[in-house]
Design an enzyme around this catalytic site. Structure first.
Site, PDB file in Angstrom:
ATOM      1  N   CYS A   1       1.962  -6.582 -21.162  1.00 40.86           N
ATOM      2  CA  CYS A   1       1.018  -5.645 -20.237  1.00 40.86           C
ATOM      3  C   CYS A   1       1.817  -6.051 -18.634  1.00 40.86           C
ATOM      4  O   CYS A   1       0.853  -5.598 -18.027  1.00 40.86           O
ATOM      5  CB  CYS A   1      -0.437  -6.130 -20.297  1.00 40.86           C
ATOM      6  SG  CYS A   1      -0.641  -7.794 -19.917  1.00 40.86           S
TER       7      CYS A   1
ATOM      8  N   HIS B   1       0.778  -1.158  -0.088  1.00 46.36           N
ATOM      9  CA  HIS B   1       0.005   0.049  -0.007  1.00 46.36           C
ATOM     10  C   HIS B   1       0.918   1.288   0.238  1.00 46.36           C
ATOM     11  O   HIS B   1       0.374   2.295  -0.354  1.00 46.36           O
ATOM     12  CB  HIS B   1      -1.069  -0.060   1.103  1.00 46.36           C
ATOM     13  CG  HIS B   1      -2.351  -0.740   0.885  1.00 46.36           C
ATOM     14  ND1 HIS B   1      -2.951  -1.358   1.840  1.00 46.36           N
ATOM     15  CD2 HIS B   1      -2.606  -1.054  -0.260  1.00 46.36           C
ATOM     16  CE1 HIS B   1      -3.994  -2.077   1.350  1.00 46.36           C
ATOM     17  NE2 HIS B   1      -3.824  -1.994   0.071  1.00 46.36           N
TER      18      HIS B   1
HETATM   19  C1  PEP Z   1       1.284 -10.236 -15.354  1.00 43.40           C
HETATM   20  O1  PEP Z   1       1.341 -11.295 -14.866  1.00 43.40           O
HETATM   21  O2  PEP Z   1       2.410  -9.698 -15.970  1.00 43.40           O
HETATM   22  C2  PEP Z   1       0.062  -9.380 -15.524  1.00 43.40           C
HETATM   23  C3  PEP Z   1       0.122  -8.382 -16.348  1.00 43.40           C
HETATM   24  O3  PEP Z   1      -1.093  -9.803 -14.678  1.00 43.40           O
HETATM   25  P1  PEP Z   1      -1.382  -9.892 -13.389  1.00 43.40           P
HETATM   26  O4  PEP Z   1      -0.056  -8.870 -12.880  1.00 43.40           O
HETATM   27  O5  PEP Z   1      -2.439  -9.165 -13.148  1.00 43.40           O
HETATM   28  O6  PEP Z   1      -1.028 -11.036 -12.847  1.00 43.40           O
END
Ligand code: PEP
Ligand code: MG
Length: 564
Positions: A488, A191
């Site tokens: 991502c 946090h």
């Molecule tokens: C990842 O694993 O890189 C991703 C984008 O998904 P999360 O962070 O939500 O698991």
């Protein structure tokens, strides 16, 4: 005075120079401390009442702090208030008092019992232990009639240093005077880090020895490297000032993501709610590359209805006004446990029924979610992209595509975040319209390293050659098949790695929106051929630090000055 260097884990890329103020934890109260008022010890009945009333009082204080704050700070304070209102914690404490335990020992015992449960659950819940301890400190102070916060009043801009800071401690500071936050504990996704990100403050966590720095000492805090330099020399101070000036300049650039020779790379935002999408309305991003829909499901005892979900998805599609929105189906389990979707008692939840695998136990959840998304698409007239998390085999990808297409969803992909999926990229990509590399999990599973263990962050580094090789081979295959390959995970927000990913053939980069300007700036100053050369340099390295150094040595010097 000589400069000393401390090392931690940086959050974001900001840097600043300023004097230190230490925020000491509240003084420890002994387990057998006598509870008194006006010098008179209270009776057993009075003590029970004081403890019983302390819970709602602490919750109310935190709720008030939440009401006075905005955005993420308000959200995390409200979540901490919810811990103080939890009847289970209050009940367990009173049970211990009724059994004859001294009041402070009863509070500590009950809190530690829940802290153990949170820690064993791992993931996001484990990160709530700091909040639980913050609630404990406030309860103990209330029962003893002591001050409930050790937040000092700030007279000048300062670097706040603490063992750990709970959101309530952070919110109690005069945030206009906080230059940076440095903690000895805490995780990069905890946090404190989230709040610092929202406030645009440099933050470095996991810095051993930080609380030994004398108050008033000037330090340079560099979130990009995780370095804390005590008594920085003039040269470093100048360098950090130059970075701050460059950051103001590139924050003003709103041009689409592209290299200097016009090779397009979509710069996208990661979001968790429809409201997040609204906040992007005026942002210079090409859309949303990851809508983490599980955020709609967290902290609930049952799944949101189809109507609720449809509303949230339609809100996002409408807010982005036709820009690309990649919606990820529910990623429950492991660090995102959900009461109604996660199997209890999994020994290794990160390797268990999480992500797309939830469809095995709860096909209804996936069906409802895809129906809701198809409904939102119809209502808004905008076609979303949809993808499933944690896909391990081409057969899973085929099944997911069939489910999505049966509902009229047109652009269907999967995440590549399990090494098996990257190794099978050709077969996988043949089943889908696009893939998106989740490098957070890809690093976790490739390096066999829990993504939430701050102390193992060197292994979890997305610059690890093994991770880079899996990304590169997936991007190469995507290029050969003419299908988009995005990234991502957090790695997309590292401007140097963004250059490498672009050189590998990655077609879009999705990150928290605050990271976009630095990535856009780095891309603008290199052509595609240079990015390809940087990718080759990184791939030829045998360690993460070597890969990073090779690339930093080869980028435009102006970019190093601006980004550190
Ligand atoms: C990842 O694993 O890189 C991703 C984008 O998904 P999360 O962070 O939500 O698991
Ligand atoms: Mg993931």
């Amino acid at each position: 005075m000589t400069a000393t260097q401390l090392q931690g884990v940086g959050v974001g890329r900001l840097a600043v120079v300023g004097p230190v103020i230490q925020v000491a934890p509240l003084p420890e109260v002994a387990d057998d401390a006598v509870v008194e008022r006006d010098g008179v010890a209270l009776s057993a009945d009075q003590i029970r009442t004081v403890v019983d009333e302390a819970f709602p009082a602490v919750a109310a204080d935190l709720q008030q702090q939440a009401a006075d704050a905005t955005g993420t700070v308000a959200d995390v304070l409200a979540a901490t208030a919810a811990i103080a209102s939890d009847p289970a914690l209050r009940g367990e404490t009173l049970k211990r008092i009724d059994a004859g335990t001294a009041p402070i020992a009863a509070i500590n015992g009950a809190v530690e019992m829940f802290a153990r449960i949170f820690t064993q659950a791992g993931g996001l819940l484990a990160e709530r232990v700091t909040d639980l301890h913050s609630v404990r400190d406030r309860l103990v102070a209330k029962v003893m009639g002591l001050p409930e916060s050790s937040a000092p009043s700030l007279d000048e801009p300062v670097v706040v240093v603490a063992v750990d800071l709970a959101p309530a401690d952070t919110a109690a500071l005069d945030l206009d005077k906080v230059l940076a936050i440095v903690t000895e504990l805490g995780g990069p996704t905890g946090h404190t880090a989230i709040i610092a990100g929202q406030l645009g403050l440099p933050c470095v966590v996991q810095v051993p020895g930080a609380t030994k720095i004398a108050e008033g000492t000037v330090v340079a805090v560099d979130a990009a490297t995780g370095g804390i330099t005590v008594n920085p020399d003039d040269e470093l101070v100048k360098e950090i000032d130059a970075r701050a000036a460059a950051q103001v300049e590139f924050a003003a650039d709103t041009s689409p993501g592209a290299t200097s020779d016009g090779h397009k790379v979509d710069l996208l935002a990661n979001i968790g709610t429809g409201d997040d999408a609204e906040r992007l309305k005026d942002s210079a991003v090409e859309g949303v590359g990851l809508f983490r829909t599980e955020v709609l499901f967290l902290d609930r005892t049952s799944a949101p209805t189809i109507e609720e979900q449809s509303r949230a998805y339609a809100q996002a599609l409408r807010a982005l006004g036709g820009r690309k929105v990649v919606v990820r189906t529910l990623d429950a389990g492991a660090d995102k446990p959900l009461a109604f979707a996660t199997l209890p008692d999994e020994e290794n939840p990160a390797l268990g029924v999480r992500g797309y695998r939830t469809v095995r136990a709860h096909p209804d959840l996936m069906a409802t979610q895809l129906d809701a998304l198809a409904g939102a698409a119809q209502e808004t007239g905008v076609d979303p992209w949809v993808m499933a998390p944690m896909i391990a085999t081409p057969a899973e990808a085929r099944d997911f595509v069939a489910l999505a297409r049966a509902r009229g969803l047109k652009t269907v992909g999967v995440m590549v975040e399990v090494p098996a999926a990257a190794l099978q990229a050709r077969a996988l990509l043949s089943e889908v319209d696009f893939v998106s590399l989740g490098t957070n999990d890809l690093a976790q599973y490739t390096m066999a390293t829990d993504r939430l263990r701050g102390e193992l962050s060197d292994l979890l580094d997305p610059w690890q050659p093994a991770v880079l090789q899996l990304v590169a081979s997936t991007a190469r295959t995507g290029k050969e098949l003419g299908k988009p390959v995005g990234v991502c995970g957090e790695s997309a927000s590292d401007p140097y790695l963004a250059l490498v990913l672009t050189g590998m053939g990655v077609t879009s980069l999705s990150m928290s929106v605050s990271a976009v300007p630095a990535v856009r700036y780095a891309l603008r100053r290199h052509d595609l051929a240079t990015c390809q050369r940087l990718a080759e340099l990184a791939l030829a390295a045998t360690s993460a630090p070597e890969a990073r150094e090779r690339v930093r040595d080869a980028v435009e010097p102006a970019v190093l000055t601006a980004l550190g």
